[in-house]
Enzyme design. Structure first.
Site, short mmCIF file in Angstrom:
data_model
loop_
_atom_site.label_atom_id
_atom_site.label_comp_id
_atom_site.label_asym_id
_atom_site.label_seq_id
_atom_site.Cartn_x
_atom_site.Cartn_y
_atom_site.Cartn_z
N CYS A 258 -0.13 3.32 6.68
CA CYS A 258 -0.29 2.29 5.33
C CYS A 258 -1.70 2.22 5.11
CB CYS A 258 0.13 0.79 5.38
SG CYS A 258 -0.60 -0.22 6.73
N ARG A 263 0.95 -3.08 7.19
CA ARG A 263 2.06 -3.02 6.44
C ARG A 263 3.04 -2.30 7.22
NH1 ARG A 263 -0.15 -1.75 0.46
NH2 ARG A 263 -1.88 -0.87 1.93
#
Length: 308
Positions: A258, A263
């Protein structure tokens, strides 16, 4: 009094054995999730350490009683010219020792963002072979919905000694150098950022340019949770349906990334613990590191708008 203490210890170990796996995502059993109602029953036990993984100013407004505060910057290595690299084993040991966490404790982590932040800590601890960690399904929102007590009181802590294993397996970790090699082999690269970041329309602060790793497939991390609702993980049926659209097999080699590996740590949890994918690695430096090097291959589809 001694009988009461011994009874409490016995009850705790009965709980620990009984809840080796918890069915807290519909259709899924995993030992790394816990429901608010369960936590209420054990929160006061001395071997339970609750971690509020949010910014300090948010934590100070309210948090689960007894919760300790950790934020991203506490678990980052600062020796790089870019942000987001995971803290060293010694850094984690020092941090946890200062917080009064002992090696034999069970750590319960929560946040207010669908466990996106909490998953980063889970991922780091997994890499360092520490398995006594659970994520609070639904985070602090779920806790309050279940009438869990919140407070502004900061708990007092006594420093302890916290030790990780000498030779960590780094089970879900992959470095930049390993990613470069993987690009020449059949490896699935999943970008878990927003679509605007994936196309290169948006360049977040900390990145040195916009774009994506060459050959990446896009899947927003937030697809896995009820992002505009209760922030809980979706059911197994829903998750299987979402990720099956990628046409990726559960034995394929998969690299996630990410902006800075947060994330994608969440998606690592989803794929490995909820969906049973076998060969998943999270690229620690992610786009922040990759974008720093001008000789690494990347793609973009859009004119870029810089983010603050």
């Amino acid at each position: 009094m001694r009988w009461k203490i011994n009874a409490a210890v016995i009850l705790f170990f009965i709980w620990a054995c009984k809840h080796e796996t918890n069915d807290v995502v519909e259709g899924v059993k995993t030992k790394y999730l816990i429901e608010a109602e369960e936590l209420k029953g054990i929160a006061q036990h001395p071997n339970i350490k609750i971690i509020d993984f949010r910014k300090k100013e948010i934590y100070e407004k309210e948090h689960i009683a007894g919760a300790l505060n950790i934020w991203r910057t506490d678990i980052e290595e600062t020796a790089y010219p870019y942000e987001g690299i995971m803290a060293s084993k010694i850094q984690i040991e020092t941090l946890f020792g200062k917080l009064g966490i002992k090696t034999e404790d069970t750590i319960i982590v929560y946040d207010d963002n669908g466990l996106c932040e909490a998953s980063r800590l889970w991922w780091i601890l997994q890499n360092y072979n520490f398995k006594n960690v659970k994520l609070l399904q639904g985070g602090i929102l779920e806790w309050k919905l279940n009438n869990g007590f919140v407070t502004t009181e900061i708990p007092e802590v006594n420093a302890t000694i916290f030790k990780l294993t000498e030779h960590p397996k780094m089970q879900y970790h992959i470095s930049k150098e390993q990613v470069v090699k993987a690009l020449n082999n059949y490896t699935v690269i999943l970008d878990t950022r927003s679509e605007d970041e994936f196309t290169g329309k948006r360049q977040k602060k900390g990145a040195f340019k916009a774009g994506r790793l060459s050959g990446s497939i896009h899947i927003d991390w937030a697809e896995a949770i009820n992002y505009k609702g209760d922030m809980r993980f979706k059911s197994l049926v829903e998750l299987e349906n979402i990720y099956s659209k990628l046409n990726v097999k559960k034995n394929d080699s998969i690299i996630l990334y990410c902006h800075s590996g947060v994330r994608s740590a969440h998606t690592t949890f989803v794929l490995t613990q909820l969906l049973g994918y076998k060969n998943v690695k999270n690229y620690d430096g992610s786009w922040t590191e990759w974008s720093y090097f001008n000789d690494l291959p990347f793609e973009k589809d859009s004119i870029t708008i810089l983010s603050k």
